[in-house]
Design a protein around this motif. Sequence first.
Motif, mmCIF file in Angstrom:
data_model
loop_
_atom_site.group_PDB
_atom_site.id
_atom_site.type_symbol
_atom_site.label_atom_id
_atom_site.label_comp_id
_atom_site.label_asym_id
_atom_site.label_seq_id
_atom_site.Cartn_x
_atom_site.Cartn_y
_atom_site.Cartn_z
ATOM 1 N N GLN A 84 38.960 46.671 37.956
ATOM 2 C CA GLN A 84 39.745 45.532 38.455
ATOM 3 C C GLN A 84 39.116 44.292 37.844
ATOM 4 O O GLN A 84 37.973 43.949 38.168
ATOM 5 N N LEU A 85 39.841 43.638 36.963
ATOM 6 C CA LEU A 85 39.284 42.508 36.227
ATOM 7 C C LEU A 85 39.750 41.200 36.852
ATOM 8 O O LEU A 85 40.948 40.895 36.868
ATOM 9 N N CYS A 86 38.800 40.428 37.366
ATOM 10 C CA CYS A 86 39.145 39.260 38.186
ATOM 11 C C CYS A 86 38.842 37.931 37.505
ATOM 12 O O CYS A 86 38.865 36.883 38.162
ATOM 13 N N LYS A 107 44.652 44.060 36.455
ATOM 14 C CA LYS A 107 44.315 42.643 36.258
ATOM 15 C C LYS A 107 44.607 41.873 37.540
ATOM 16 O O LYS A 107 45.736 41.875 38.039
ATOM 17 N N ALA A 108 43.552 41.255 38.054
ATOM 18 C CA ALA A 108 43.729 40.454 39.273
ATOM 19 C C ALA A 108 44.254 39.069 38.899
ATOM 20 O O ALA A 108 43.895 38.509 37.853
ATOM 21 N N TRP A 109 45.090 38.527 39.759
ATOM 22 C CA TRP A 109 45.726 37.233 39.498
ATOM 23 C C TRP A 109 45.810 36.442 40.796
ATOM 24 O O TRP A 109 46.340 36.931 41.795
ATOM 25 N N GLY A 110 45.280 35.233 40.755
ATOM 26 C CA GLY A 110 45.379 34.358 41.930
ATOM 27 C C GLY A 110 46.750 33.696 41.955
ATOM 28 O O GLY A 110 47.084 32.921 41.053
ATOM 29 N N VAL A 111 47.531 34.019 42.950
ATOM 30 C CA VAL A 111 48.906 33.528 43.038
ATOM 31 C C VAL A 111 48.909 32.048 43.428
ATOM 32 O O VAL A 111 48.285 31.651 44.407
ATOM 33 N N ARG A 112 49.637 31.241 42.640
ATOM 34 C CA ARG A 112 49.721 29.806 42.941
ATOM 35 C C ARG A 112 51.070 29.429 43.514
ATOM 36 O O ARG A 112 51.232 28.361 44.084
ATOM 37 N N GLY A 113 52.055 30.312 43.266
ATOM 38 C CA GLY A 113 53.394 29.980 43.740
ATOM 39 C C GLY A 113 54.039 28.893 42.892
ATOM 40 O O GLY A 113 54.921 28.174 43.358
ATOM 41 N N THR A 114 53.547 28.750 41.646
ATOM 42 C CA THR A 114 54.115 27.755 40.726
ATOM 43 C C THR A 114 54.503 28.463 39.429
ATOM 44 O O THR A 114 54.305 29.667 39.289
ATOM 45 N N ASN A 115 54.975 27.674 38.456
ATOM 46 C CA ASN A 115 55.353 28.248 37.162
ATOM 47 C C ASN A 115 54.179 28.910 36.455
ATOM 48 O O ASN A 115 54.382 29.734 35.567
ATOM 49 N N GLU A 116 52.957 28.517 36.818
ATOM 50 C CA GLU A 116 51.788 29.141 36.174
ATOM 51 C C GLU A 116 51.767 30.650 36.382
ATOM 52 O O GLU A 116 51.241 31.400 35.561
ATOM 53 N N ASP A 117 52.376 31.113 37.464
ATOM 54 C CA ASP A 117 52.431 32.565 37.710
ATOM 55 C C ASP A 117 53.252 33.282 36.636
ATOM 56 O O ASP A 117 53.103 34.486 36.455
ATOM 57 N N HIS A 118 54.070 32.541 35.906
ATOM 58 C CA HIS A 118 54.880 33.166 34.848
ATOM 59 C C HIS A 118 54.026 33.641 33.683
ATOM 60 O O HIS A 118 54.461 34.455 32.878
ATOM 61 N N ASN A 126 50.294 45.709 28.945
ATOM 62 C CA ASN A 126 48.874 45.712 28.556
ATOM 63 C C ASN A 126 47.937 46.133 29.681
ATOM 64 O O ASN A 126 46.726 46.233 29.477
ATOM 65 N N VAL A 127 48.478 46.310 30.859
ATOM 66 C CA VAL A 127 47.664 46.714 32.020
ATOM 67 C C VAL A 127 48.386 47.822 32.779
ATOM 68 O O VAL A 127 49.583 48.030 32.590
ATOM 69 N N ASP A 128 47.631 48.493 33.648
ATOM 70 C CA ASP A 128 48.243 49.558 34.455
ATOM 71 C C ASP A 128 48.833 49.008 35.748
ATOM 72 O O ASP A 128 49.745 49.605 36.313
ATOM 73 N N ALA A 129 48.260 47.921 36.221
ATOM 74 C CA ALA A 129 48.786 47.292 37.441
ATOM 75 C C ALA A 129 48.309 45.850 37.494
ATOM 76 O O ALA A 129 47.305 45.484 36.853
ATOM 77 N N ILE A 130 49.048 45.047 38.238
ATOM 78 C CA ILE A 130 48.644 43.657 38.479
ATOM 79 C C ILE A 130 48.319 43.522 39.959
ATOM 80 O O ILE A 130 49.109 43.955 40.814
ATOM 81 N N LEU A 131 47.133 42.964 40.217
ATOM 82 C CA LEU A 131 46.681 42.790 41.599
ATOM 83 C C LEU A 131 46.847 41.324 41.978
ATOM 84 O O LEU A 131 46.252 40.448 41.353
ATOM 85 N N LEU A 164 52.489 46.680 41.352
ATOM 86 C CA LEU A 164 51.803 45.562 42.005
ATOM 87 C C LEU A 164 50.880 46.059 43.105
ATOM 88 O O LEU A 164 51.262 46.928 43.909
ATOM 89 N N ILE A 165 49.699 45.492 43.118
ATOM 90 C CA ILE A 165 48.740 45.745 44.203
ATOM 91 C C ILE A 165 48.606 44.417 44.943
ATOM 92 O O ILE A 165 48.399 43.381 44.309
#
Length: 220
Positions: A84-86, A107-118, A126-131, A164-165
């Motif tokens: 899990q890459l953070c 791949k871990a991703w900090g959700v911002r709820g903005t366009n940056e999430d795009h 490129n990954v098996d799952a997005i966390l 999605l995780i």
Amino acid sequence: MTKIKLCGLRSIEDVMVATDARADYIGFVLAKSKRQVTLQQVQYMLSLLRDQYVVVPEPVLVLVDQSEEEIATICATLGVSHVQLCGAETPEMCSRLRTQHGLTVWKAWGVRGTNEDHELARYVGNVDAILLDTYKTGTHGGTGHPFQWTAIDDVRYVVDNTPLIIAGGLQVGTVTSLISQYHPFAVDVSSGIETEMTGEKDPIKMHAFVKAARSESHVS
Ligand SMILES: O=C(O)c1ccccc1N[C@@H]1O[C@H](COP(=O)(O)O)[C@@H](O)[C@H]1O
């Protein structure tokens, strides 16, 4: 059925409880954190676990900004295939870890709820799952705080069928609702299965979390 990861395990007792509770994944934080464990500690816990149980949860190593070579060496040393890459690991690096080193990459991703999430679109294929975790400046995870779940639908639109995780402040009281609404590939918890007094893992909370998540997975 939604899979369950119990993260931030630090002792052989934690690992045994997670195994008895039938978690699908157990997470070890090798990154700098109050939950950090050493490679030697993980090696010790996994060897005891593998000696004593026939069926064991899949171990996942939680890492932040380590090099490709370091990650491959750590995984080979521990006999672990899930990471899990953070940090700021690139899609290209994630892809090479899969194709050249045979790793399963989340791949871990900090959700911002903005366009940056795009930007997550770059990880598709490129990954098996997005966390998805809660975005907080200066941290890489383990905040104990949930993000706005409505953002999950927006992310789904961007990442297509990538599993999605969902992480970020999950607890026994919230996990059923999350699973019934969003049906993620997996849920992930760390703070929510700890005691408030000492911050250690709480066997009662660990069992209760798995039970709640499983019950909802079966009906939804
Ligand atoms: O737990 C940590 O300290 C940590 C440190 C660095 C990267 C990730 C970390 N934890 C991950 O954070 C999420 C959510 O945890 P929580 O339930 O909100 O406490 C989970 O994926 C942990 O693996």
